[in-house]
Scaffold this motif. Structure first.
Motif, short mmCIF file in Angstrom:
data_model
loop_
_atom_site.label_atom_id
_atom_site.label_comp_id
_atom_site.label_asym_id
_atom_site.label_seq_id
_atom_site.Cartn_x
_atom_site.Cartn_y
_atom_site.Cartn_z
N UNK A 79 0.84 -1.20 0.00
CA UNK A 79 0.00 0.00 0.00
C UNK A 79 0.87 1.24 0.00
N UNK A 97 -6.52 4.08 7.79
CA UNK A 97 -6.70 2.66 8.03
C UNK A 97 -6.49 2.32 9.51
N UNK A 143 15.64 6.27 -3.68
CA UNK A 143 14.63 5.94 -2.67
C UNK A 143 15.23 6.04 -1.27
N UNK A 179 11.61 -3.99 -9.01
CA UNK A 179 11.52 -2.95 -7.98
C UNK A 179 12.61 -1.90 -8.16
N UNK A 203 11.39 0.36 -10.81
CA UNK A 203 10.36 1.25 -10.28
C UNK A 203 10.95 2.34 -9.39
N UNK A 246 11.61 1.74 -6.21
CA UNK A 246 11.31 1.40 -4.81
C UNK A 246 12.54 0.81 -4.14
N UNK A 294 0.55 -4.39 -8.33
CA UNK A 294 1.17 -5.28 -7.35
C UNK A 294 0.47 -6.63 -7.30
N UNK A 299 -0.53 -8.11 -4.68
CA UNK A 299 -1.67 -8.05 -3.76
C UNK A 299 -2.67 -6.97 -4.18
N UNK A 328 -2.77 -4.03 -3.87
CA UNK A 328 -2.46 -2.82 -3.12
C UNK A 328 -3.51 -1.73 -3.33
N UNK A 329 -4.77 -2.12 -3.27
CA UNK A 329 -5.83 -1.10 -3.32
C UNK A 329 -5.99 -0.50 -1.93
N UNK A 330 -6.33 0.77 -1.86
CA UNK A 330 -6.51 1.41 -0.56
C UNK A 330 -7.89 1.04 -0.03
N UNK A 331 -7.93 0.29 1.08
CA UNK A 331 -9.21 -0.28 1.52
C UNK A 331 -10.24 0.78 1.93
N UNK A 332 -9.78 1.96 2.33
CA UNK A 332 -10.72 2.96 2.83
C UNK A 332 -11.25 3.85 1.73
N UNK A 388 -6.52 8.33 -7.27
CA UNK A 388 -5.64 8.69 -6.16
C UNK A 388 -4.44 9.53 -6.61
N UNK A 412 -5.94 2.12 -11.89
CA UNK A 412 -5.17 3.13 -11.16
C UNK A 412 -3.85 3.41 -11.88
N UNK A 413 -3.30 2.37 -12.54
CA UNK A 413 -2.03 2.57 -13.21
C UNK A 413 -2.18 3.29 -14.54
#
Lengths: 285, 293, 355
Positions: free
Chosen positions: A177, A199, B1, C47, C50, C52, C81, C83, C85-89, C98, C146-147
């Protein structure tokens, strides 16, 4: 024998639920008794209590004790002082815990685990250990007998527990996230405020409740750092007022209940988060 | 980073670390310093007295009294709430009717301050009309006015009961949380294997609750080391110092008698005791982590 | 001009070097798949592209610009990603928008573009839901949405399908292929450990192993002319069989009692390893290689035969038509298609690959 042919199979009686319920019920009554006692005392006249009638059910509600407490200007001051210390200190310690916890959880660095251990070890130390130096420090700054030292000390002493709980909670927020937000152009501050904190509302609720309760209920620091009645907080105030209401047990009872009301209400309100939060901070450690 | 990360680490950690260092670590270290002085709390000047304060500890009868009392206090203040809390959690886990209300009732005392708890229990122990003696009189039918808090034999233990009443709810909640993570299939295996409920608890549930136990014990250690407020209000360390703990003793020496140097020396000893316990705890924690990680 | 250039990239975590010098040019609009076993360094490589993860050494260029020390958000790329990686809220619409919101894009503009993207990905009906209320495939589409909304030059996928069940994975694979066709100019780099995804999606596949590139090529190049036994074993399912053999001459190899004639001469001599894919083994009365049938796996259209041969300890797999009737325990005569036989130096093959 005729019953058997009718096909009715007698269900075996399971004694466990009833036994457990009975045991729990008795224990619950025992646990409630002290609190009920204070409640009872608070609606009785001093005379009735003096006659040895503290623990019986009252014939009629006597609200004079509450009236006495509410009309006492010292109590107003104690409450105000406590609020002035508790709200900002709760906010500040939670905020600092969020900052430190976030760094430890999401931006680990060489030696960060050690530093984290040092910070949370602060939780274990009896506050008496730092009493004298802090007294001297605040004395030299001329802050003794103000509310500042209480606020500052609670903010500082809250850092270990807040950091621990927040780090453990943030650790459960997936790293992806954060990375997704960064790739979308967020900086670390935006990751924290726009993604991670929204969150973390349950965790924040738990933490704020904990901190509020501890700071509100604290006795030692206001006892050491304040001297005049003007600056006393509610818990020290209760002790002070004992002199004024030596045998007015009912007034003391009412005062104790009123002083406990904010923490009780907050707890009941946040209860569902609370038990969840204890798990998260504690067991997932 | 990594460059950005470095910036944010500093930016985010600076304030919390500064406050923590200034108001926790620095005072902790200066405590050591003051323990070698005879500062009285008011004068700005004081003398370096070397190990004088620590020598005095050795001859201070009250200090050793406080050590003994602290040991009793801590042992009981750890064991009682832990065992009670575990029992309550196991009972509540059976999910009988009203368990939610029971939970709240058992937890409620935690919200009360030590001052209020102390006051409540002072009334319970009150010799003439306190609840405890009233009940005893009802049962035995004869006059009973033992002053629980005014007798050296019972004062410390009376406070321990009050303390346990308040703390039990905390261990109960942690154990309840731990119980939710005990896999139900393990318990079903026990049923199939024909284990008795007691065997199930003893052989399976309690070992699986070890992580919770670690937390409960740690919190009890932390809280009981700090146990000051409730003693202060219930007994003030008396009678005849029979409930005088280290924290209490330190307070009396520093802020009643204004021997702040000597008080600091006592607090250093308190610190070292705490440090030892933390050390042992973290070692234990690592072991538990290895097994239950 | 290459869109993404990697020059001698190295990465170490402490004393362990996980990327040991990688050079690669990726063209604009190309769909490149990084494939390899877990721990081979493919995800770390992604990564690092990217941003990161920092590189330990080397240079990364995107669109002609050296971005080695540029922060991720300024590299003009997007990532999907594993998972999601969506923002749950946040709602689906807020998730997709976003990045635009962070860049202080006007609200109307955000709404317009979110709707546009939602239309492409058939997410219009879901815009007000939160990620919790979505199925795995829908979440995946939101992550893609989102991408693409920011029109990035480079698209990174980090094992995007591995959290989905088999049926959905096939469907999403098609959608990603379709997406790549629609967004012609966008470069896509896709990491997976699944060679089927690699074969079906890639313009070019990059096979990673132990921090190095083993081979780069189109799916068919890797299938037909693997550079080494690792690539040969990794690409194609079931995996290629490896058997001990001996070169008799430049064009003759001896396998047990059988001598095979090779269509092309090999530079190797002496003991070698012979590689043959299961689909290039035929059960035939004219075959000279004898093998015992241990076990059959009937897949319907085809049947996998697990065989033992007298000249190798490791079992041999063959793929035959599903209609062939055989019984387990039977001795079979096999024929190897000589055009599909690969010869590798014996030392190149590690036991793990032949298992």
């Amino acid at each position: 024998m005729a019953d058997l042919s009718s096909g009715a199979i007698p269900r075996r009686f399971n004694p466990w639920p009833v036994t457990i319920f009975t045991v729990l019920f008795i224990l619950a009554v025992l646990f409630l008794t002290p609190t009920i006692g204070v409640l009872l005392s608070s609606v009785k006249t001093t005379r009735a209590i003096a006659l040895g009638d503290l623990w019986s059910w009252p014939d009629r509600l006597y609200l004079g004790n509450y009236a006495e407490v509410f009309s006492n200007p010292a109590v107003h001051r104690y409450f105000l002082n406590t609020l002035i210390v508790t709200l900002p200190a709760t906010l500040a310690s939670t905020a600092l815990g969020v900052l430190a916890g976030y760094t430890f959880a999401k931006l680990p660095f060489r030696g960060s685990n050690l530093l984290f251990l040092v910070v949370i070890a602060g939780m274990f130390f009896p506050p008496q250990v730092i009493l004298v130096p802090l007294f001297r420090l605040f004395n030299s700054m001329g802050l003794i007998d103000t509310l500042w030292p209480i606020f500052l000390v609670h903010t500082a002493l809250g850092i270990p527990i807040c950091t621990l709980l927040m780090r453990n909670f943030f650790a459960t927020v997936p790293n992806a996230l954060r990375e997704a937000a960064i790739l979308e152009g967020a900086n670390e501050w935006q990751v924290l405020t726009r993604v991670v904190l929204p969150l973390s509302l349950p965790a924040l609720a738990v933490l704020a409740t904990l901190q509020f309760t501890w700071i509100w209920n604290d006795f030692l620091w206001p006892l050491i750092f304040t001297q005049s009645d003007e600056k006393r907080t509610i818990m020290v105030g209760i002790v002070n007022l004992r002199g004024q209401y030596t045998v007015a047990w009912g007034v003391q009872g009412a005062l104790s209940l009123i002083a406990s009301l904010p923490t009780l209400l907050i707890f009941l309100y946040f209860q569902r988060f609370f038990i969840k939060g204890m798990t998260m901070g504690a067991v997932k450690g | 980073m990594e460059r950005e990360n470095r910036f944010w680490r500093v930016a985010l950690l600076a304030l919390p670390l500064f406050v923590f260092l200034a108001l926790v670590i620095w005072p902790l270290l200066s405590s050591f310093y003051y323990s070698f002085t005879n500062w009285n709390g008011f004068n700005s000047d004081y003398d370096y007295v070397g190990f004088e304060n620590f020598k005095r500890i050795w001859t201070d009868r009250l200090f050793f009294n406080a050590i003994v009392n602290t040991s009793i206090w801590m042992a009981a203040a750890i064991l009682l709430p832990t065992i009670l809390g575990l029992s309550l959690a196991l009972l509540l886990d059976a999910k009988v009717r009203g368990s939610k209300i029971f939970k709240t009732i058992f937890y409620l005392p935690i919200c009360l301050s030590a001052i209020v708890v102390g006051q409540i229990w002072v009334w319970i122990y009150q010799p003439d009309w306190g609840l405890l003696n009233t009940v005893i009189e009802q049962i035995t039918g004869s006059r009973f006015n033992y002053a629980w808090l005014a007798r050296p034999d019972s004062a410390l233990y009376a406070v321990i009961v009050a303390w346990s009443w308040q703390q039990t709810g905390l261990s109960m909640v942690i154990y309840l949380a731990g119980l939710t993570s005990v896999p139900s299939d393990l318990l079903e295996v026990c049923d199939i294997e024909g284990a008795t409920p007691w065997q199930k608890i003893r052989q399976v549930i309690i070992p699986l609750l070890t992580p919770s136990t670690v937390v409960v014990v740690a919190l009890s250690v932390i809280n009981s080391l700090k146990g000051f407020d409730i003693l202060f209000i219930m007994t003030g360390g008396g009678p005849f110092n029979s409930s005088d703990t280290l924290a209490m003793h330190m307070y009396n020496e520093s802020f009643r008698k204004y021997f702040m140097g000597y008080g600091s020396a006592i607090s250093v000893v308190l610190f070292l005791i705490a440090l030892t316990i933390i050390g042992l705890y973290f070692r234990q924690l690592k072991k538990v982590d290895d097994i239950y990680g | 001009m290459a869109q993404v250039t990697l020059k001698n990239i190295k990465k170490s975590f402490g004393p362990t070097e996980v990327i040991k010098g990688v050079d690669l040019d990726i063209q604009q609009g190309e769909f490149v798949v990084f494939v390899g076993p877990s721990g081979c360094g493919k995800s770390t490589m992604l990564r690092m592209i990217s941003g990161l993860e920092d590189v330990s050494a080397g240079q990364i260029g995107i669109d002609g610009r050296d971005v080695t020390h540029v922060s991720p958000s300024k590299r003009d790329l997007a990532m999907v990603f594993q998972s999601y990686a969506l923002f749950p809220h946040l709602t689906v619409a807020e998730n997709i928008g976003f990045g635009l919101k962070l860049h202080k894009t006007p609200k109307a503009e955000i709404n317009r573009r979110v709707e546009e993207v939602a239309k492409t990905l058939q997410l219009e009906a879901l815009l007000d839901r939160t990620p919790r209320q979505l199925s795995g495939g829908q979440r995946q589409r939101v992550a893609i949405g989102r991408s693409i909304i920011r029109n990035p030059k480079v698209f990174l996928f980090d094992e995007p399908l591995s959290n989905l069940d088999a049926a959905l994975r096939g469907k999403m694979r098609l959608e990603i292929a379709r997406l790549h066709k629609e967004l012609k100019d966008v470069t896509m780099i896709y990491v997976t450990h699944d060679q089927v995804e690699a074969m079906t999606l890639a313009d070019r596949i990059v096979v990673f192993n132990q921090g190095r590139i083993e081979q780069v090529g189109t799916p068919m190049e890797l299938y037909h002319t693997p550079a080494n036994p690792f690539v040969a074993g990794f690409i194609g399912a079931p995996a290629m069989n490896f058997l001990p053999a001996e070169m008799l001459s430049e064009q003759q190899v001896r396998l047990g009692e059988t001598v095979l004639d090779l269509p092309q001469s090999s530079a190797l001599s002496g003991a070698v390893t012979l590689g043959i894919r299961p689909e290039h083994i035929e059960v035939s009365d004219g075959g000279e290689i004898m093998a015992t049938l241990d076990l059959m796996e009937k897949l319907g259209s085809e049947t996998l035969l697990h065989l033992t041969t007298p000249f190798s300890d490791s079992p041999l797999t063959a793929r035959v038509d599903g209609a062939v009737e055989l019984t387990e325990g039977q001795t079979l005569r096999l024929k190897f298609n000589p055009n599909a036989v690969h010869i590798f130096a014996a030392s190149e093959v590690r036991p793990a690959m032949t298992a």
